[in-house]
Design an enzyme around this catalytic site. Sequence first.
Site, mmCIF file in Angstrom:
data_model
loop_
_atom_site.group_PDB
_atom_site.id
_atom_site.type_symbol
_atom_site.label_atom_id
_atom_site.label_comp_id
_atom_site.label_asym_id
_atom_site.label_seq_id
_atom_site.Cartn_x
_atom_site.Cartn_y
_atom_site.Cartn_z
ATOM 1 N N LEU A 7 0.826 -1.199 0.000
ATOM 2 C CA LEU A 7 0.000 0.000 0.000
ATOM 3 C C LEU A 7 0.864 1.255 0.000
ATOM 4 O O LEU A 7 1.880 1.311 0.695
ATOM 5 C CB LEU A 7 -0.903 0.030 1.234
ATOM 6 C CG LEU A 7 -1.909 -1.102 1.405
ATOM 7 C CD1 LEU A 7 -2.652 -0.947 2.726
ATOM 8 C CD2 LEU A 7 -2.882 -1.158 0.249
ATOM 9 N N CYS A 8 0.444 2.243 -0.775
ATOM 10 C CA CYS A 8 1.087 3.561 -0.742
ATOM 11 C C CYS A 8 0.001 4.590 -1.028
ATOM 12 O O CYS A 8 -1.176 4.259 -1.047
ATOM 13 C CB CYS A 8 2.258 3.655 -1.701
ATOM 14 S SG CYS A 8 1.835 3.698 -3.443
ATOM 15 N N ASN A 9 0.388 5.831 -1.259
ATOM 16 C CA ASN A 9 -0.614 6.881 -1.482
ATOM 17 C C ASN A 9 -1.535 6.562 -2.652
ATOM 18 O O ASN A 9 -2.738 6.587 -2.512
ATOM 19 C CB ASN A 9 0.056 8.236 -1.699
ATOM 20 C CG ASN A 9 0.437 8.880 -0.391
ATOM 21 O OD1 ASN A 9 -0.264 8.749 0.595
ATOM 22 N ND2 ASN A 9 1.560 9.557 -0.375
#
Length: 99
Positions: A7-9
């Site tokens: 997960l990231c932005n």
Amino acid sequence: MRKIVLLCNGGLSTGILVKKMKAAAEAAAYECEISAAPVSSAEETGRDADLILMGPQVRFQMGTVSRQVTCPVYSIEPVAYGTMNGEKVLEQVRKELGD
């Protein structure tokens, strides 16, 4: 087969890391499914994951994500993330899962 979600932005920067992790997994004959997604979709994408790894830029949301899913949630080591070292991140996955 293990399911790992990064997960990231927006899911874009981790997309590059996913490709490198998949290559490392193939070289090691480690059967897994690796995908990238935005942190905003954690509840949905992490529903059937074995492990979630969060990019360093969103690790402050680990508590929130941990409450949304049933699998373990860890932060990707910043140097491994910054250098897009798929082998090192896969090593972290295997250690955390006991594989």
